[in-house]
Design an enzyme around this catalytic site. Structure first.
Site, PDB file in Angstrom:
ATOM      1  N   TRP A 199     -26.299 -18.423  39.109  1.00  0.00           N
ATOM      2  CA  TRP A 199     -27.540 -18.305  38.775  1.00  0.00           C
ATOM      3  C   TRP A 199     -27.701 -17.410  37.533  1.00  0.00           C
ATOM      4  O   TRP A 199     -28.327 -17.842  36.290  1.00  0.00           O
ATOM      5  CB  TRP A 199     -28.607 -17.717  39.650  1.00  0.00           C
ATOM      6  CG  TRP A 199     -29.985 -17.609  39.300  1.00  0.00           C
ATOM      7  CD1 TRP A 199     -30.972 -18.304  39.284  1.00  0.00           C
ATOM      8  CD2 TRP A 199     -30.415 -16.286  38.758  1.00  0.00           C
ATOM      9  NE1 TRP A 199     -32.215 -17.934  38.812  1.00  0.00           N
ATOM     10  CE2 TRP A 199     -31.887 -16.510  38.275  1.00  0.00           C
ATOM     11  CE3 TRP A 199     -29.971 -15.026  38.523  1.00  0.00           C
ATOM     12  CZ2 TRP A 199     -32.810 -15.517  37.649  1.00  0.00           C
ATOM     13  CZ3 TRP A 199     -30.608 -14.111  37.759  1.00  0.00           C
ATOM     14  CH2 TRP A 199     -32.185 -14.321  37.872  1.00  0.00           C
ATOM     15  N   HIS A 200     -26.888 -16.250  37.558  1.00  0.00           N
ATOM     16  CA  HIS A 200     -26.779 -15.626  36.274  1.00  0.00           C
ATOM     17  C   HIS A 200     -26.133 -16.083  35.224  1.00  0.00           C
ATOM     18  O   HIS A 200     -26.795 -15.769  34.158  1.00  0.00           O
ATOM     19  CB  HIS A 200     -25.961 -14.209  37.013  1.00  0.00           C
ATOM     20  CG  HIS A 200     -26.843 -13.265  37.680  1.00  0.00           C
ATOM     21  ND1 HIS A 200     -26.583 -13.465  38.872  1.00  0.00           N
ATOM     22  CD2 HIS A 200     -27.423 -12.134  37.311  1.00  0.00           C
ATOM     23  CE1 HIS A 200     -27.468 -12.478  39.367  1.00  0.00           C
ATOM     24  NE2 HIS A 200     -28.002 -11.704  38.395  1.00  0.00           N
ATOM     25  N   GLY A 201     -25.292 -16.954  35.126  1.00  0.00           N
ATOM     26  CA  GLY A 201     -24.632 -17.756  34.023  1.00  0.00           C
ATOM     27  C   GLY A 201     -23.848 -18.415  34.444  1.00  0.00           C
ATOM     28  O   GLY A 201     -23.113 -18.650  35.526  1.00  0.00           O
TER      29      GLY A 201
END
Lengths: 475, 374
Positions: free
Chosen positions: A320-322
């Protein structure tokens, strides 16, 4: 528009004045909605359509879910999930999958095309927010919002639009249903929150970031001590950057008369990985817990399945972060740490039970366990930050190897960075020793105006030159 | 607590806060000082006896000596019969040679302590035999140096205009681009508008005003943007490219200007000249160690022209690279970044050593030989 820009402060002043002038809820919501879309368009107006599309889909889907019965509910939920995750997948992960496929197929002589897709700022945050809304409506925990403007404002509300905190509809929509009461103290408290956030971001995070950026750009040039310092500096940078953003968001919302949930609770005081995630990006942690971990089975399906659920949740949290492998591995790393921490907690509890039975448990023993727990947690978190900050998995692994095995190179101990890290330790200790009220600078204390003037002056005088967007804007 | 009391507390507290900021500001803030025209050098310099604070890269305070020289408080004028005889410290008194060091901010060295600047190091390394006068200012190029040499040569001692005694001119070349500019013989020196305010307003106020007024990215006047953006990537690209400083002119033009500038130098002075080439390499650029000199081609030409005029050129590129290979960076500071920016104490030491060796082994020994022949 970025919170640290002068333009934002002027924009905020105008919005505050205008909202105070509003006599009805409808006017207020319309004004805040226009302001929020303007705030978003300031970065790139083309993506306002995307935000609107997501809003319309979830508005309609939630109403249909509430009115439909049986399979119809699931069908509309599917539309909502599909469109939200589809957009997120396309804009955020398309490049990643195409590049990964290219790397995989390259040695076989096959090639894939490349796509140049821009990631719309804040898409991960507002997608999660709208998903939680439709899921809560589906589960019957929430009634769908009837007023489109109010719902659109919930999705696009500018203080939390681009980097959270991830506020649930059940937290914000009820607040939108009534006119906020005017309170001088609340306004003051909100403005102090904004000031605190600006100081964290501009004076602490950005200063640390200058050092971190240089070292992470070429870690092979520096010795292992410098790499460890850069890792700690990044731990400080990302904490002050993100918690600074959150403070400003919470402060702005407070000045407008709304209350956002907390997102940080001094995470570097945690004595276990689980505690860390109860203190770091708290709104994301509870989102992952409620909408991913628990639906996967949580801890209800046996020890092995629990470990799997934890690891999978954190792996997806990392992605989700990257959209990159080093983020996925960062998630896995934390997933494994949580699993091990869980096993450790089981042992600890067992020992405590035995100690309680034999009445040998003493305060030093408890302190010793906590210190060891804190040290291990800090080690896990810090090493995790290397995976998080690196530009690729390769770079992260090389850097970790140099840190552990030792390596020659430039030995660089910038006094300013050491000073900011020392300040971070002091700040955490002050918070841990419960001098928290003083840190909030209450309006009626003699030291508050002195500290406020010093902080504002320092912001004007000592802000690093250059432009540093918030770290979490890229997510 | 009632509102009137809160208000009173806030007014008093804010004043205390401002006082604290002002009192502590010299620790962190550079100083702003008005420059004035020095009649001997003919250019704008900082006032003698003032202290100039620099608070980025290396934190240092520079004492401005006579003729606006940073960190140098002694010089021998042409009319002094005995070197350094006028109320000078012992080490200056024995200096029997005096050279002028020409350069830009690298030579000015405001980010290192006075004793670590190049001129004092030259004096120390020559065991007091060579007194070096740093005539350098940030942003100077060869037009500024040639203008000053011309001015010094034109001074009339009979009119009370006593120039410093000069045995040689030493040019520190860190950027050949400082020599590849069109010749300008007449330079106009005037205070920038509003510079007088530096004397009257505290640095803390000036810095605050500057930070609010200037765009942190470009250093230009801050322009607020309130229009929504229609293409963020194009906007970002513009921002990235706007900061690039390309050198002026084509290669042909640059070499032409270089030749003309050196010819001009040859015309205006008959004093021995010496060049020390210490380009900004090795450097760390975007995390990569870069050892190549981008101006290598121009330097070959530069050396050839200097050779034609009989001026020695010391190339310090190898020495700097050796130093880096041993883990000692000649450029950069703990507070800034290694491998970029200005020369530090070590860099200055290497440069000073090269100057002393060059002057003692070649320039001054040749002069002694010539005198002996005469």
């Amino acid at each position: 528009m970025i919170f640290t820009q002068l333009e934002f402060l002027l924009f905020l002043g105008v919005i505050l004045a205008a909202t105070w002038a509003c006599r009805s809820l409808r006017q207020r919501h319309a004004l805040l909605l226009v302001a929020s879309y303007y705030f978003y368009a300031y970065w790139d107006a083309r993506f306002c359509g995307l935000l609107l599309f997501s809003t319309v889909v979830d508005y309609v889907a939630a109403r249909r879910i509430a009115s439909a019965k049986g399979a119809g509910k699931r069908w509309w939920l599917g539309i909502s999930l599909g469109s939200n995750l589809g957009l997120l997948g396309f804009f955020k992960y398309c490049n990643f999958f195409v590049e990964s496929a290219a790397e995989l197929l390259g040695p076989l002589g096959l090639s894939t095309g490349t796509l140049n897709i821009i990631l719309p700022v804040g898409i991960s945050f507002y997608t999660f927010q709208t998903l939680s809304y439709t899921l809560d409506v589906f589960r019957g925990k929430l009634k769908p919002e009837r007023n489109f403007v109010t719902f659109a404002l919930y999705v696009a509300f500018f203080p939390q639009l681009v980097a959270g905190p991830i506020v649930r509809a059940s937290e914000l929509l009820p607040q939108f249903s009534r006119m906020p009461t005017r309170s001088g103290r609340r306004f003051y408290s909100g403005s102090q929150c904004v000031l605190r956030g600006l100081v964290k971001k501009v004076l602490l995070a950005d200063r640390l970031g200058e050092f971190v950026d240089i070292v992470f750009a070429g870690p092979e040039l520096y010795d292992s001590t410098t790499l460890w310092l850069a890792t700690l500096a990044y731990a400080g940078q990302i904490y002050y950057d993100f918690s600074g953003y959150t403070d400003i968001a919470i402060g702005v919302a407070k000045m407008l008369g709304y209350r956002f949930p907390r997102n940080f609770r001094h995470p570097y005081l945690a004595t276990s990985p689980a505690q860390f995630w109860h203190r770091w990006h708290m709104t994301l942690s509870r989102w992952l817990r409620d909408y991913l971990y628990i639906p996967l089975g949580g801890s209800r399906c046996g020890a092995l399945r629990t470990q799997f659920n934890l690891t999978l949740t954190m792996f997806l949290g990392g992605l989700w972060h990257g959209a990159a492998w080093h983020f996925a591995f960062w998630g896995l790393w934390h997933g494994m740490a949580l699993s091990l921490g869980r096993a450790g907690a089981w042992f600890r509890k067992k020992q405590e039970r035995q100690a309680a039975a034999s009445e040998t448990k003493s305060l030093p023993a408890i302190l010793f366990t906590r210190v060891i727990g804190w040290l291990l947690t800090m080690l896990v978190v810090s090493l995790g930050w290397v995976l998080f900050r690196a530009t690729s998995l390769d770079q992260a692994l090389q850097m970790l190897l140099r840190m552990v095995a030792g390596g020659d190179g430039i030995h660089w101990m910038p006094p300013l960075v050491l000073g900011v890290l020392a300040l971070m330790v002091v700040e955490h200790l002050v918070w841990a020793t419960r001098w928290r009220r003083a840190m909030r600078l209450p309006i009626d204390q003699w030291y508050s105006p002195v500290a406020t003037t010093l902080l504002i002056g320092a912001l004007i005088l000592y802000a690093p030159r250059g432009f540093s967007p918030f770290v979490y804007f890229q997510f | 607590m009632g509102w009137p009391r809160v208000l009173r507390n806030w007014i008093l507290g804010s004043l205390v806060g401002v006082c604290l900021l002002t009192v502590t500001s010299p620790i962190f803030l550079r100083s702003y000082q008005t420059r004035q025209i020095d009649p001997i050098r003919g250019v704008l310099v900082l006032e003698t006896g003032t202290h100039y604070r620099w608070r980025s890269e290396g934190y240092a305070t520079t004492t401005i000596g006579p003729l606006g020289m940073p960190g140098q408080n002694r010089y021998r004028s042409k009319i002094d019969p005995v070197p350094g005889n006028v109320n000078q410290p012992a080490d200056a008194r024995v200096a029997d040679r005096q050279v002028i060091l020409w350069g830009d901010s690298q030579l000015e060295g405001v980010c290192v302590a006075d004793r670590d600047k190049i001129a004092p190091q030259v004096l120390r390394q020559s065991r007091g035999r060579i007194n070096a006068l740093p005539f350098a200012s940030s942003g100077d190029n060869c037009n500024d140096w040639l203008f000053q040499i011309r001015h010094l040569e034109s001074l009339d001692p009979a009119a009370g205009q006593t120039a410093p005694a000069v045995d040689a001119h030493v040019f520190l070349v860190t950027e050949i681009s400082d020599w590849t500019v069109p010749v300008e013989r007449r330079l106009e020196f005037a205070l920038r508008p509003g510079e007088r305010v530096f004397d009257r307003v505290p640095a803390v106020v000036l810095q605050a005003a500057r930070n609010l007024w200037q765009d942190p990215l470009t250093g230009q006047r801050r322009r607020l943007r309130f229009m929504p953006c229609w293409n963020s990537t194009a906007d970002r690209g513009e921002l990235l490219t706007s900061g690039r400083g390309d050198s002026k002119g084509s290669f042909g033009e640059r070499t032409d200007w270089l030749a003309k500038q050196l010819a001009e130098l040859n015309t205006i002075t008959k004093q021995p000249c010496c060049f020390v080439y210490a380009p900004k390499s090795p450097a760390i650029i975007e995390g990569q160690l870069k050892s190549a000199d981008d101006w290598a081609a121009e330097f070959v030409l530069f050396s050839a022209i200097c050779d034609r005029y009989g001026w020695p050129v010391v190339d310090l590129r190898d020495l700097m690279q050796q130093s880096v290979a041993q883990g000692a960076w000649p450029r950069g500071f703990d507070n800034g970044q290694f491998g970029v920016g200005h020369y530090n104490q070590l860099g200055n030491q290497i440069i000073a050593q090269a100057i002393v060796e060059q002057l003692e082994t070649e320039l001054f020994s040749q002069a002694v030989n010539t005198q002996a022949k005469d």
